[in-house]
Design a protein around this motif. Structure first.
Motif, short mmCIF file in Angstrom:
data_model
loop_
_atom_site.label_atom_id
_atom_site.label_comp_id
_atom_site.label_asym_id
_atom_site.label_seq_id
_atom_site.Cartn_x
_atom_site.Cartn_y
_atom_site.Cartn_z
N ASP A 162 0.73 -1.20 0.05
CA ASP A 162 -0.07 0.12 0.05
C ASP A 162 0.96 1.16 0.13
N GLN A 187 2.37 1.87 -3.59
CA GLN A 187 1.46 2.56 -4.42
C GLN A 187 0.99 4.02 -4.22
N LYS A 188 1.00 4.32 -2.96
CA LYS A 188 0.59 5.56 -2.66
C LYS A 188 1.62 6.76 -2.25
N ASN A 189 2.84 6.15 -2.17
CA ASN A 189 3.93 7.31 -2.05
C ASN A 189 4.95 7.23 -2.97
#
Length: 338
Positions: free
Chosen positions: A121, A124-126
């Motif tokens: 996660d 994918q987000k950073n």
């Protein structure tokens, strides 16, 4: 002794949970100290009251995963038992997650633990993600899977994998071939992960086109890397100068994943690990995530997890540091006679 009865809707889920030749069933019975029997669509769990309650939570969690199409093996059974024993049975459902990538042989790559799920996660987000943890936690493999997934989805144009060759030291000069041949052995884990994801033919094709680059960290100096997914592996062996140099290579449309194990630093004693310093410097910086994986996230042979736990206990007994050595007595003063 008590006996608890559970009703199961679908027999195929029981078969999936019990495993081949009931190996998962025997593992649960042995670890939880209970006896489990099945008849038609009923499961009966017998044993001490607390053990039966815990075993019921384990079986319920595994049945829920089987219902979602997850493969139940010994590693997943042990991990679920660990969650139940620590009172985290409500997190078992988080293990049924989306596929990160499909390998060249059609095998889905998924996060197998809660820690791995947080790691994926974060990637994918950073824009920048630091994955720190012991051997076997999937730091490199999952990062490469995320890179291949982003490349296939055309989110990036290149995959760049790099790691320092600190382990080689002065021995590099004794190896045959040119510089690339000398450092290839230290890049082998990255090659292996890419071959698994893409297959050797596709890998070679993308290398020739310049879409994939596997190179030692020294090759990164002076470059700006746009539209790339960049992975720095074994980052605990970078110096502070190398780490700063690498982080400032980041260009537009790129992602960076840095992996390492701060308990396996091969630098000289007087050198500061760039990864350890980066963990302190970048903590709290926007769009930078620091994920810490633990022995509970090890997905290799169960003995690897036990070895890591044994070393952790040993280091705690030594005072959270290296083994203390006796201080030598001060030298005797010279007499002054010639």
């Amino acid at each position: 002794m008590i006996e608890q009865t559970m009703n199961v809707d679908r027999m195929e889920h029981i078969i999936s949970v019990f495993g081949s030749f009931d190996e998962n069933l025997h593992l649960i019975e042995s670890e939880m100290n209970v006896r489990i029997s099945d008849r038609d669509s009923e499961l009966k769990i017998a044993g001490e009251a607390e053990n039966v309650m815990l075993a019921q939570h384990v079986v319920e969690g595994l049945l829920a995963l089987a219902a979602k199409g997850e493969t139940i093996d010994g590693q997943s059974v042990r991990y679920v038992m660990g969650l139940v024993r620590s009172g985290q049975q409500d997190k078992i459902g988080d293990l049924a997650r989306d596929v990160v990538c499909i390998t060249s042989k059609g095998k889905p790559v998924k996060a197998k633990t809660i820690g791995q799920k947080r790691y994926i996660d974060a990637i994918q987000k950073n824009t920048v993600t630091l994955g720190i943890g012991p051997a076997g936690t999937g730091k490199t493999y999952l990062a490469v899977a995320a890179a291949v997934a982003a490349f296939r989805a055309k989110q990036v144009n290149r995959i760049i994998l790099t790691r320092p060759a600190v382990e080689a030291g002065e021995r590099l000069g004794f190896l045959p071939g040119d510089l690339q041949s000398k450092v290839d052995p230290y890049l082998r884990p990255l090659y292996d992960a890419l071959f698994d994801m893409l297959g050797s033919e596709s890998y070679q094709k993308y290398v020739e086109r310049g879409n994939i680059e596997v190179a030692p960290l020294a090759y990164m100096r002076g470059r700006t890397l746009d539209d790339s997914f960049i992975i720095l592996d074994e980052a605990q062996n970078t110096s502070r100068e190398q780490m700063k140099m690498f982080l400032t290579r980041l260009g537009f449309g790129s992602k960076i994943v840095i992996t390492g194990d701060v308990t396996q630093i091969d630098l000289p004693a007087d050198k500061t690990s760039g990864l350890k310093e980066a963990m302190r410097v970048l903590d709290g910086v926007e769009d930078v995530a620091i994920c810490r994986l633990t022995g509970a996230d090890v997905v290799r042979h169960v003995l690897v997890q036990r070895i890591i736990e044994a070393y952790d206990k040993f280091e705690k007994r030594q005072g959270d540091g290296p083994e203390k050595r006796p201080v030598p007595p001060p030298p005797k003063p010279k007499s002054g006679r010639k």
